[in-house]
Design an enzyme around this catalytic site. Structure first.
Site, short mmCIF file in Angstrom:
data_model
loop_
_atom_site.label_atom_id
_atom_site.label_comp_id
_atom_site.label_asym_id
_atom_site.label_seq_id
_atom_site.Cartn_x
_atom_site.Cartn_y
_atom_site.Cartn_z
N GLN A 174 32.08 71.33 1.24
CA GLN A 174 31.35 71.42 2.44
C GLN A 174 30.07 70.64 2.59
O GLN A 174 29.38 70.64 3.44
CB GLN A 174 31.19 72.91 2.83
N CYS A 175 29.31 70.54 1.22
CA CYS A 175 27.91 70.12 1.13
C CYS A 175 28.29 68.44 1.21
O CYS A 175 29.02 67.97 1.12
CB CYS A 175 27.56 70.31 -0.30
N THR A 230 29.10 55.53 23.87
CA THR A 230 27.82 55.65 24.73
C THR A 230 27.13 54.33 24.96
O THR A 230 26.39 53.83 26.08
CB THR A 230 27.01 56.49 24.05
N THR A 285 29.83 56.98 18.71
CA THR A 285 29.29 57.41 17.43
C THR A 285 30.27 58.79 17.10
O THR A 285 30.26 58.94 15.85
CB THR A 285 27.68 57.85 17.69
N ASP A 334 35.66 57.14 25.22
CA ASP A 334 34.77 57.95 24.72
C ASP A 334 35.32 58.10 23.31
O ASP A 334 36.55 58.55 23.25
CB ASP A 334 34.54 59.22 25.24
N1 ASP Z 1 30.69 60.82 23.04
C1 ASP Z 1 30.37 59.46 22.85
C2 ASP Z 1 31.32 58.76 21.86
O1 ASP Z 1 31.66 59.14 20.77
C3 ASP Z 1 28.86 59.40 22.03
C4 ASP Z 1 28.34 58.37 21.47
O2 ASP Z 1 28.92 56.98 21.71
O3 ASP Z 1 27.19 58.04 20.78
O4 ASP Z 1 32.26 57.90 22.76
#
Ligand code: ASP
Length: 351
Positions: free
Chosen positions: A283-284, A27, A104, A70
């Protein structure tokens, strides 16, 4: 935390610091197209220094476009390419640190994989990204880039995720929030660096290491299964019969699994006998697997499962792929899991 490292002092040293920036997408590098959704088409080759002039006051930057993806499209194959780029950058001896601009969504997976593939590091390798694009007026991108560049010039010789004013150990990080700017956390490890008014470095930052020759072998055919009430054990054995080479089971709490009706224990025995190791994590978000506490956990260990300790699922998956690629499915893999390679887990007492 050790204090200090104020920006002004850093600015005075900027001329001597050099940072390599590897761009992979995400992003941070996107912008909204006419339909309003984010795309990398126009903007992936942004000149970061032109857009964030403060970066030039932190270090001299070399930038290289590695991918325009992405991060949902990052695969183990891309981790290997990225690991080679980082390894070459570190081995060149030209850089004080490396920054990786990354989406992210899978940053914690890539950070875990690179940390484990690269091993000891003489300098920082810092992942960053943003929840909103750099191209937008209200964005976390510029701050995260500046923070990542600063961490890349500090004595933090680890793979780090710099995000939301903190530098987290990469192999301990997880994306916890899809909406807030404070997107990442490392629930079982204190931040390595806090970037508030001052810059504070944790006392648990690893000591610098000597870069080893890159071993980028991995086995990508693994599967993570989140245990849930009613999970049919035949699906687990079926996956291994269909070619899965190893499993990460996200168990309840401290590592319990169903062991009465619909028991997963025979499935663990069966897939282990078929040569597919089963790694159990919780899972926690916080805490660790303890096979000694409950019947279901005890039986899980007896069936041959490997404890993932307090590892994140991201780190456990990366470690399983890398471990299988390097050691196969035997005792060496078990020993590899029991120890902490780069701080990804609290080591097992006997390891
Ligand atoms: N979909 C994006 C990615 O992971 C989300 C981001 O970068 O915040 O490339």
């Amino acid at each position: 935390m050790e204090g200090g490292g104020h920006d002004d002092a850093r600015v005075a040293r900027a001329s001597v610091m050099k940072v390599l920036v590897l761009l992979t997408g995400g992003t941070l590098l996107m912008s909204a197209n006419v339909d309003g959704h984010y795309t990398l088409e126009q903007t992936f080759a942004r000149n970061l220094v032109a857009e964030v002039p403060a970066l030039a006051r932190i270090a001299e930057l070399d930038a290289k476009l590695v991918f325009a993806l992405d991060s949902a499209n990052m695969r183990p194959r891309e981790w290997q390419v990225l690991a080679r780029e980082v390894h070459a950058g570190v081995a060149s001896g030209k850089y004080d640190g490396i920054v990786i601009v990354h989406g992210t969504d899978t940053m914690a997976y890539s950070a875990s994989a690179l940390a484990l593939m690269l091993g000891p590091l003489p300098c920082p390798v810092v992942f960053t990204g943003a929840q909103r694009p750099l191209a937008e007026a209200r964005s976390d991108a510029a701050q995260n880039l500046v923070d990542a560049a600063i961490v890349a010039t500090l004595p933090v010789p680890e793979v780090v995720v710099a995000f939301g004013s903190r530098g987290l150990r990469g192999c301990r990080a997880t994306k916890r929030d899809a909406w807030d700017y404070d997107a990442f956390d490392s629930p079982n490890e204190a931040p390595l660096v806090k970037l508030g008014i001052g810059v504070e470095r944790g006392g648990h930052v690893r000591a610098p290491g000597v870069l080893a020759p890159l071993d980028d072998r991995l086995e990508p055919s693994v599967l993570a299964v989140r245990v849930f009430p009613g999970l049919d054990p035949r699906l687990v054995t079926g996956a291994v019969r269909a070619g899965v080479k190893g499993l990460v089971l996200e168990a309840y709490g401290v590592g319990t699994l169903p062991c009465h009706e619909g028991s997963l224990i025979p499935a663990i025995e069966e897939v282990t006998a078929l040569g597919a190791p089963v790694v159990v994590v919780s899972q926690c978000l916080r805490g660790h697997v303890d096979f000694t506490r409950y019947e279901g956990a005890l039986l899980t260990a007896k069936a041959g499962a490997i404890s993932g300790g307090d590892m994140t699922v991201e780190a456990a998956l990366a470690k399983l792929m890398i471990g299988l690629g390097r050691y196969g499915a035997g005792d060496e893999l078990r020993a590899y899991f029991a120890r902490s390679v780069v701080g990804e887990r609290t080591p097992e007492a006997s390891a």
